[in-house]
Design a protein around this motif. Structure first.
Motif, mmCIF file in Angstrom:
data_model
loop_
_atom_site.group_PDB
_atom_site.id
_atom_site.type_symbol
_atom_site.label_atom_id
_atom_site.label_comp_id
_atom_site.label_asym_id
_atom_site.label_seq_id
_atom_site.Cartn_x
_atom_site.Cartn_y
_atom_site.Cartn_z
ATOM 1 N N HIS A 51 44.794 -170.423 50.654
ATOM 2 C CA HIS A 51 45.274 -170.741 51.998
ATOM 3 C C HIS A 51 46.766 -170.446 52.017
ATOM 4 O O HIS A 51 47.539 -171.023 51.247
ATOM 5 N N LYS A 52 47.200 -169.494 52.855
ATOM 6 C CA LYS A 52 48.587 -169.057 52.862
ATOM 7 C C LYS A 52 49.527 -170.143 53.382
ATOM 8 O O LYS A 52 49.145 -170.957 54.231
ATOM 9 N N GLY A 53 50.761 -170.110 52.920
ATOM 10 C CA GLY A 53 51.787 -171.046 53.368
ATOM 11 C C GLY A 53 53.145 -170.619 52.851
ATOM 12 O O GLY A 53 53.269 -169.745 51.980
ATOM 13 N N ASP A 54 54.193 -171.235 53.417
ATOM 14 C CA ASP A 54 55.549 -170.918 52.957
ATOM 15 C C ASP A 54 55.764 -171.360 51.512
ATOM 16 O O ASP A 54 56.447 -170.682 50.746
ATOM 17 N N VAL A 55 55.214 -172.514 51.182
ATOM 18 C CA VAL A 55 55.220 -172.977 49.791
ATOM 19 C C VAL A 55 53.776 -173.232 49.386
ATOM 20 O O VAL A 55 52.933 -173.606 50.206
ATOM 21 N N VAL A 56 53.494 -173.013 48.100
ATOM 22 C CA VAL A 56 52.106 -172.998 47.638
ATOM 23 C C VAL A 56 51.940 -173.969 46.482
ATOM 24 O O VAL A 56 52.785 -174.044 45.590
ATOM 25 N N ILE A 57 50.815 -174.688 46.524
ATOM 26 C CA ILE A 57 50.398 -175.573 45.428
ATOM 27 C C ILE A 57 49.220 -174.923 44.719
ATOM 28 O O ILE A 57 48.299 -174.414 45.367
ATOM 29 N N GLY A 58 49.264 -174.893 43.400
ATOM 30 C CA GLY A 58 48.154 -174.360 42.620
ATOM 31 C C GLY A 58 47.228 -175.483 42.177
ATOM 32 O O GLY A 58 47.678 -176.557 41.774
ATOM 33 N N ALA A 59 45.914 -175.244 42.270
ATOM 34 C CA ALA A 59 44.911 -176.243 41.866
ATOM 35 C C ALA A 59 43.952 -175.588 40.888
ATOM 36 O O ALA A 59 43.354 -174.545 41.200
ATOM 37 N N PHE A 60 43.785 -176.198 39.715
ATOM 38 C CA PHE A 60 42.909 -175.673 38.672
ATOM 39 C C PHE A 60 41.897 -176.759 38.309
ATOM 40 O O PHE A 60 42.234 -177.714 37.592
ATOM 41 N N PHE A 61 40.652 -176.616 38.818
ATOM 42 C CA PHE A 61 39.612 -177.619 38.636
ATOM 43 C C PHE A 61 38.329 -176.937 38.166
ATOM 44 O O PHE A 61 38.009 -175.814 38.592
ATOM 45 N N PRO A 62 37.539 -177.626 37.330
ATOM 46 C CA PRO A 62 36.229 -177.086 36.920
ATOM 47 C C PRO A 62 35.175 -177.402 37.990
ATOM 48 O O PRO A 62 34.623 -178.504 38.021
ATOM 49 N N ILE A 63 34.861 -176.445 38.855
ATOM 50 C CA ILE A 63 33.883 -176.641 39.926
ATOM 51 C C ILE A 63 32.467 -176.337 39.450
ATOM 52 O O ILE A 63 31.537 -177.091 39.679
ATOM 53 N N HIS A 64 32.292 -175.201 38.791
ATOM 54 C CA HIS A 64 30.964 -174.869 38.282
ATOM 55 C C HIS A 64 31.079 -174.280 36.891
ATOM 56 O O HIS A 64 32.117 -173.726 36.516
ATOM 57 N N THR A 65 29.992 -174.428 36.128
ATOM 58 C CA THR A 65 29.931 -173.936 34.758
ATOM 59 C C THR A 65 28.714 -173.037 34.619
ATOM 60 O O THR A 65 27.630 -173.360 35.113
#
Length: 622
Positions: A66-80
């Motif tokens: 999701h675009k934005g002026d500032v960006v947050i990175g999210a690293f989560f295990p959704i599927h294996t």
């Protein structure tokens, strides 16, 4: 490939799908839930069609943004991804791998919470005014290689097969990273962030309970050292990790990276050693210019503009030097400008000062010659007192040029114009008085009544003070309203600041100069009227010629003066002063000094009487 879904997974999928269609009020909430699930759950056509395992698996989206002026990175295990046994195909005559995906819906809750929070922040103008918040989500699958690969893709915004670090293709502004609930993933990502000097999460956590069962005792390593490994391809699909160097972030500058390039084995796709940027770095004295239509990481280097520098690599803008400094040749350092003015130590100043002193001394010698021969006819003719006054004023005219040489100050700026104006006015007024005296003496072109009045009133004696007082009035008004002041020019001469006297009022300066030209024209007109008189004692021809030269010098001075700058502008004014003064001295007193010094036989009353007598005899014969 067959994708096996557990019954509870299918049940949850259809429950969400049903809620989405039956409850309009819940559209907003479940639209967020349904879309991520729809992106992550595999394509059901894989059940019936024989796909290659990797092709079917990679249909599943591993990240969304999701675009934005500032960006947050999210690293989560959704599927294996899980691989089972080889199973015969139910419809086609060959085998396939029995595979399935297992989803972690607990992580989905965290992602949904993040989405709702970002949506609320962006929708509230009071939280982040004029700034939009975006996010980049990446699925991590509990393998260090995949985790670090996702982090590199996030930091470089590079989606290709080979990731070239140390530049960001999209120039995103990263603010934070969320590393899920696993301390293992946090440790792996934190190690990589430390290399990129990225603000780390969980970098100083101590004694934090995780899941109620594990305690995390994290301590920062000060003398940490990282090995750089290269995977060598061996036959039969085997590989071997080979250490090719190391990186020590706490080592001294320039000694942090140690690399042996000779033993690096590059992939076959590279015909040469890859570079991390598509353009050469812009060195000192250059700035980057983004190429239109190209990626933001591609640019060209252009030299800094005049008087601008850049002392860092890959500068976007050059820095302009202050007015008191100038850029060096390499345009990477600002040097202090040297102060410049027409000094006595300069060759030009030395020459002009020497000429001034010589001409002043010559004028004093002429005065001495006239004093010594004051009883001779040639000195007594044409009003001896006016000759002395003219010689004295010419001496001051020569000496006033010295006020233009040397470092300017407030006093010299004032003396330059006042002494110049008053001294030349007195000299021209004296020449005018001498011309009028000649006309009166020979009664040329004037009626007898006017001649008698001039002789009785002694009018020529008042010309000098009257004309001089008028010029004093001009100069006094000038000094009282807009006097000259010290000014500087930092642009004309490279590397120098020229200090000079600004005239203050250009109108006043031209009025003073115009008044001098007016006196010169008046004296020339009067002398021209007496050109036909007897030339035994008549110096009208010399007076008229000297005034004509004076007038031409100052008329020529104006365009030359306004077209020069710096030292040469001051030198032009000095040269005009010396040239006009020399014209008055040479053409008026030169012939007289010639007779006194070289033809003394002609400077006697008998010679003059015989010359007059012979002229009368010639006129009677004709």
């Amino acid at each position: 490939m067959v994708t096996k879904l557990l019954p509870e997974h299918i049940y949850i999928y259809w429950i969400l799908f049903d809620l989405y269609h039956t409850n309009p009020c819940s559209n907003r909430m479940f639209s967020w839930i349904f879309i991520p699930l729809f992106l992550q759950i595999p394509n059901f056509f894989c059940v019936f069609i024989s796909y290659n395992i990797s092709k079917c698996y990679y249909i599943i989206a591993e990240d969304f943004h999701h675009k934005g002026d500032v960006v947050i990175g999210a690293f989560f295990p959704i599927h294996t991804y899980h691989t089972m046994n080889k199973v015969p195909h139910p419809y086609l005559p060959y085998y396939y791998m029995d595979n399935y995906l297992q989803y972690n819906f607990k992580s989905y809750q965290y992602i949904l919470a993040l989405l709702f929070a970002i949506e609320e922040i962006n929708g509230n103008p009071n939280l982040l005014p004029n700034i939009s918040l975006g996010f980049d989500f990446y699925n991590v699958r509990f393998t260090e290689k995949d985790t670090l690969m996702n982090v590199c893709m996030w930091l470089t915004a590079h989606r290709e097969k080979f990731i070239l670090p140390n530049y960001n293709c999209e120039k995103k502004y990263f603010t934070a990273a969320l590393t899920g609930t696993s301390w293992t993933i946090s440790a792996q990502i934190g190690t990589l962030f430390q290399l990129f000097k990225f603000p780390q999460l969980n970098s100083f956590l101590k004694n934090i309970e995780v899941g109620g069962q594990m305690r995390l005792d994290w301590r920062q390593e000060v003398n940490v050292k990282y090995d750089i490994l290269n995977i060598w391809n061996l036959p039969n699909g085997f590989g071997r990790k080979v250490k090719i160097g190391s990186f020590s972030p706490n080592a001294p500058q320039g000694q942090q990276l140690s690399l042996t390039e000779q033993i690096i084995q590059w992939p076959e796709e590279f015909s040469e050693i890859p570079r991390s940027v598509c353009s050469e770095s812009c060195g000192h004295g250059f700035r980057k210019v983004i190429l239109e239509g190209s990626a933001v990481c591609c640019y060209k280097c252009t030299p800094c503009a005049h008087n601008e520098i850049s002392n860092k690599t890959d500068e976007d803008q050059c820095m302009k030097c202050p007015e008191s400094h100038y850029a060096n040749t390499e345009k990477n350092y600002c040097l202090k400008k040297a102060v410049s003015f027409l000094a006595y130590e300069d060759l030009l100043g030395m020459i002009l000062a020497s000429i001034t002193l010589c001409l002043s001394a010559l004028t004093v010698i002429v005065i001495g010659i006239f004093v010594k021969n004051r009883h001779t006819p040639i000195v007594k003719a044409n009003n001896q007192a006016l000759s002395y006054i003219l010689l004295i004023t010419l001496t001051f005219c020569f000496l006033c040029s010295l006020t233009f040489i040397g470092q300017p100050n407030k006093n010299t700026c004032t003396l330059q114009q006042t002494t110049f104006g008053v001294a030349f006015t007195a000299a021209l007024a004296t020449v005018l008085a001498k011309a009028i005296t000649v006309v009166i003496a020979f009664k040329a072109t004037f009626p007898g009544r006017i001649v008698r009045w001039l002789m009785i009133s002694r009018a020529p004696n008042y010309i000098i003070p009257i004309c001089t007082l008028i010029q004093v009035g001009f100069c006094g008004t000038w000094m009282a309203t807009y006097p000259p002041f010290i000014d500087q020019d930092a642009h004309t001469e490279h590397g120098h600041i020229i200090i000079f006297c600004n005239k203050g009022s250009s109108v006043a300066f031209h009025c003073v100069l115009g008044y001098l030209c007016f006196l010169a024209l008046c004296g020339y007109t009067v002398a021209f009227l007496s050109r036909t008189l007897p030339d035994t004692f008549n110096e009208s021809k010399f007076l008229s010629f000297s005034l004509l030269v004076f007038f031409c010098v100052w008329v020529t001075f104006l365009p030359v003066y306004h077209s020069t700058k710096g030292k040469f502008m001051v030198a032009t004014e000095i040269f005009s002063i010396l040239a006009s003064s020399t014209a008055l001295l040479g053409f008026i007193f030169g012939p007289k000094c010639y007779i006194v010094l070289l033809r003394p036989d002609e400077n006697t009353f008998n010679y003059i009487r015989n010359k007059i007598h012979s002229r009368k005899n010639k006129s009677q014969k004709t």
